[in-house]
Design a protein around this motif. Structure first.
Motif, PDB file in Angstrom:
ATOM      1  N   SER A  33       0.879  -1.171   0.000  1.00 33.54           N
ATOM      2  CA  SER A  33       0.000   0.000   0.000  1.00 33.54           C
ATOM      3  C   SER A  33       0.913   1.218   0.000  1.00 33.54           C
ATOM      4  O   SER A  33       1.845   1.291   0.816  1.00 33.54           O
ATOM      5  N   THR A  34       0.677   2.147  -0.909  1.00 33.85           N
ATOM      6  CA  THR A  34       1.538   3.341  -0.941  1.00 33.85           C
ATOM      7  C   THR A  34       1.391   4.135   0.360  1.00 33.85           C
ATOM      8  O   THR A  34       2.329   4.792   0.797  1.00 33.85           O
ATOM      9  N   ASN A  35       0.226   4.063   1.011  1.00 40.31           N
ATOM     10  CA  ASN A  35       0.079   4.748   2.308  1.00 40.31           C
ATOM     11  C   ASN A  35       0.968   4.097   3.369  1.00 40.31           C
ATOM     12  O   ASN A  35       1.588   4.785   4.169  1.00 40.31           O
ATOM     13  N   ALA A  59      -2.084  -4.759  -1.169  1.00 39.48           N
ATOM     14  CA  ALA A  59      -2.948  -4.591   0.012  1.00 39.48           C
ATOM     15  C   ALA A  59      -3.412  -3.137   0.094  1.00 39.48           C
ATOM     16  O   ALA A  59      -3.270  -2.487   1.135  1.00 39.48           O
ATOM     17  N   ARG A  61      -5.513   0.001   0.672  1.00 43.37           N
ATOM     18  CA  ARG A  61      -6.504   0.196   1.734  1.00 43.37           C
ATOM     19  C   ARG A  61      -7.436   1.353   1.426  1.00 43.37           C
ATOM     20  O   ARG A  61      -7.021   2.375   0.878  1.00 43.37           O
ATOM     21  N   ARG A  63     -10.938   3.674   3.205  1.00 41.41           N
ATOM     22  CA  ARG A  63     -11.349   4.149   4.529  1.00 41.41           C
ATOM     23  C   ARG A  63     -12.123   3.052   5.249  1.00 41.41           C
ATOM     24  O   ARG A  63     -12.701   2.177   4.623  1.00 41.41           O
ATOM     25  N   TRP A  68      -8.768  -1.380  -1.235  1.00 37.30           N
ATOM     26  CA  TRP A  68      -8.868  -0.594  -2.468  1.00 37.30           C
ATOM     27  C   TRP A  68      -8.369  -1.457  -3.613  1.00 37.30           C
ATOM     28  O   TRP A  68      -7.210  -1.893  -3.631  1.00 37.30           O
ATOM     29  N   TYR A  77      -2.570   4.947  -8.209  1.00 38.43           N
ATOM     30  CA  TYR A  77      -2.503   4.629  -6.786  1.00 38.43           C
ATOM     31  C   TYR A  77      -1.289   5.365  -6.252  1.00 38.43           C
ATOM     32  O   TYR A  77      -0.150   4.989  -6.587  1.00 38.43           O
ATOM     33  N   THR A  79       0.519   8.184  -3.076  1.00 33.29           N
ATOM     34  CA  THR A  79       0.466   8.840  -1.763  1.00 33.29           C
ATOM     35  C   THR A  79       1.479   9.965  -1.736  1.00 33.29           C
ATOM     36  O   THR A  79       2.626   9.789  -2.161  1.00 33.29           O
ATOM     37  N   ASP A 120     -15.419  10.880  -1.336  1.00 35.95           N
ATOM     38  CA  ASP A 120     -15.538   9.867  -2.383  1.00 35.95           C
ATOM     39  C   ASP A 120     -15.992  10.584  -3.641  1.00 35.95           C
ATOM     40  O   ASP A 120     -16.867  11.446  -3.577  1.00 35.95           O
ATOM     41  N   GLY A 130     -11.211   7.564  -4.551  1.00 34.23           N
ATOM     42  CA  GLY A 130     -11.331   7.693  -3.098  1.00 34.23           C
ATOM     43  C   GLY A 130     -10.029   8.216  -2.512  1.00 34.23           C
ATOM     44  O   GLY A 130      -8.964   8.113  -3.151  1.00 34.23           O
ATOM     45  N   ILE A 131     -10.129   8.752  -1.327  1.00 29.37           N
ATOM     46  CA  ILE A 131      -8.970   9.374  -0.681  1.00 29.37           C
ATOM     47  C   ILE A 131      -8.856   8.858   0.745  1.00 29.37           C
ATOM     48  O   ILE A 131      -9.853   8.775   1.458  1.00 29.37           O
ATOM     49  N   GLY A 148      -3.350   9.644   0.591  1.00 22.82           N
ATOM     50  CA  GLY A 148      -3.395   8.568  -0.398  1.00 22.82           C
ATOM     51  C   GLY A 148      -4.607   8.716  -1.309  1.00 22.82           C
ATOM     52  O   GLY A 148      -5.714   8.965  -0.840  1.00 22.82           O
ATOM     53  N   VAL A 149      -4.357   8.550  -2.592  1.00 24.50           N
ATOM     54  CA  VAL A 149      -5.437   8.725  -3.568  1.00 24.50           C
ATOM     55  C   VAL A 149      -5.482   7.524  -4.515  1.00 24.50           C
ATOM     56  O   VAL A 149      -4.452   7.082  -5.019  1.00 24.50           O
TER      57      VAL A 149
HETATM   58  C1  BTN Z   1     -11.605   5.063   0.002  1.00 25.32           C
HETATM   59  O1  BTN Z   1     -12.342   5.454  -0.901  1.00 25.32           O
HETATM   60  O2  BTN Z   1     -12.033   4.327   0.895  1.00 25.32           O
HETATM   61  C2  BTN Z   1     -10.176   5.535   0.006  1.00 25.32           C
HETATM   62  C3  BTN Z   1      -9.367   4.828  -1.030  1.00 25.32           C
HETATM   63  C4  BTN Z   1      -7.906   5.245  -1.035  1.00 25.32           C
HETATM   64  C5  BTN Z   1      -7.084   4.371  -1.936  1.00 25.32           C
HETATM   65  C6  BTN Z   1      -5.681   4.869  -2.104  1.00 25.32           C
HETATM   66  S1  BTN Z   1      -4.798   4.020  -3.379  1.00 25.32           S
HETATM   67  C7  BTN Z   1      -3.324   4.766  -2.881  1.00 25.32           C
HETATM   68  C8  BTN Z   1      -3.326   4.803  -1.372  1.00 25.32           C
HETATM   69  N1  BTN Z   1      -2.803   3.570  -0.830  1.00 25.32           N
HETATM   70  C9  BTN Z   1      -3.727   2.888  -0.178  1.00 25.32           C
HETATM   71  O3  BTN Z   1      -3.540   1.769   0.371  1.00 25.32           O
HETATM   72  N2  BTN Z   1      -4.887   3.531  -0.194  1.00 25.32           N
HETATM   73  C10 BTN Z   1      -4.772   4.794  -0.883  1.00 25.32           C
END
Ligand code: BTN
Length: 267
Positions: A33-35, A59, A61, A63, A68, A77, A79, A120, A130-131, A148-149
């Motif tokens: 996950s970039t986050n 993986a 993620r 919210r 995701w 994808y 961050t 959203d 999503g963010i 993260g976007v």
């Molecule tokens: C959502 O709508 O619930 C938020 C989604 C956020 C997804 C992005 S993809 C890049 C970054 N890394 C993640 O694991 N999640 C965010």
């Protein structure tokens, strides 16, 4: 097989050179996950302004513990690690990012996305982006924001898993064209720079105004689950910190924050 070209990072670096929020780009074929990676890096310091982009997340993620969907090469994808100089309102930054994503999609694709609180991004009742904003405390009173976007860019209808196919969409599905991921990303970063600056300069009201211009469900009934209770009411607007204001049937006003689960019965 992935028919789409990888991101052109050299070009991207040139196009974001003048943007103060981006100092360095880390581009990966794959990460969990970039986050998560951004969090690890920022704990080691010195990484403010790092933009982490992955072609695929194993993986990813969303919210509220959702995943995701991060199929290779189709989506964006990424961050961005931002250092906020003083304790600022994270909620406003989250709304600002939604405004920037919606604006970028409008500018590049001519679509008219709406924002479901808090951020959203929807078109035609289907989710496009999503963010996920997370924060960790920085040294000496600063705050590190992990922004993260995820944007569904060139996904085909068959790319989505069965559980998402009725609720998710992509720019390619909507425009019937392959969309440049670089164009969307650059436009987002330009717009984020603007709204970020507004927040830093104490002009949060401008961000709220921009968000409300794209808001979905204002005046509509929404259902909020907070811990073990449910609040049902009309979404009447936002307060100055970006919390949702809900009016229940007894005319009582409630402030809703993004930790609460918000359901809009029509989508
Ligand atoms: C959502 O709508 O619930 C938020 C989604 C956020 C997804 C992005 S993809 C890049 C970054 N890394 C993640 O694991 N999640 C965010």
């Amino acid at each position: 097989m992935n028919q789409f070209a990888p991101l052109n990072i050299n070009l991207l670096e040139q196009r974001v050179e003048m943007l103060p929020l981006v100092r360095k780009i880390v581009y990966l074929d794959e990460t969990t996950s970039t986050n998560d990676l951004a969090k690890q890096l920022s704990k080691k310091g010195e990484y403010f302004g790092t933009l982490i982009i992955a072609e695929r997340q194993t993986a990813g993620r969303g919210r509220r513990t959702k995943r995701w969907f991060s199929i290779e090469g189709r989506g964006l994808y990424f961050t961005l690690i931002i250092e906020v100089p003083v304790i600022q309102n994270l909620q406003l930054l989250t709304l600002a990012a939604g405004v920037a994503v919606a604006g970028a999609i409008e500018a590049v694709c001519g679509l008219n996305p709406g924002l479901k609180w808090p951020n959203d991004v929807y078109v035609n009742d289907k989710k496009l982006a999503g963010i996920l904003t997370e924060s960790i405390s920085g040294g000496s009173g600063s705050m590190i924001v992990i922004l993260g976007v995820g944007i569904n860019v060139n996904h085909e209808p068959d790319d989505f898993t069965e559980d998402l196919s009725g609720t998710a969409t992509s720019l390619k599905i909507l425009t019937e064209k392959v969309v440049s991921r670089e164009d969307i990303l650059v436009e987002f970063l330009k717009r984020l720079t603007y709204v970020y600056q507004e927040i830093i300069e104490g002009k949060g009201a401008e961000v709220i105004k921009l968000w409300l211009e794209k808001a979905l469900f204002i005046g509509k009934e929404v259902i909020v689950t907070r811990k073990n209770t449910t609040i049902r009411g009309e979404f009447v607007g936002l307060n100055e910190e970006g919390a949702m204001i809900l009016k229940d049937r007894n005319q009582k006003l409630h402030q809703i924050w993004s930790a609460d689960a918000v359901r809009c019965p029509s989508i």
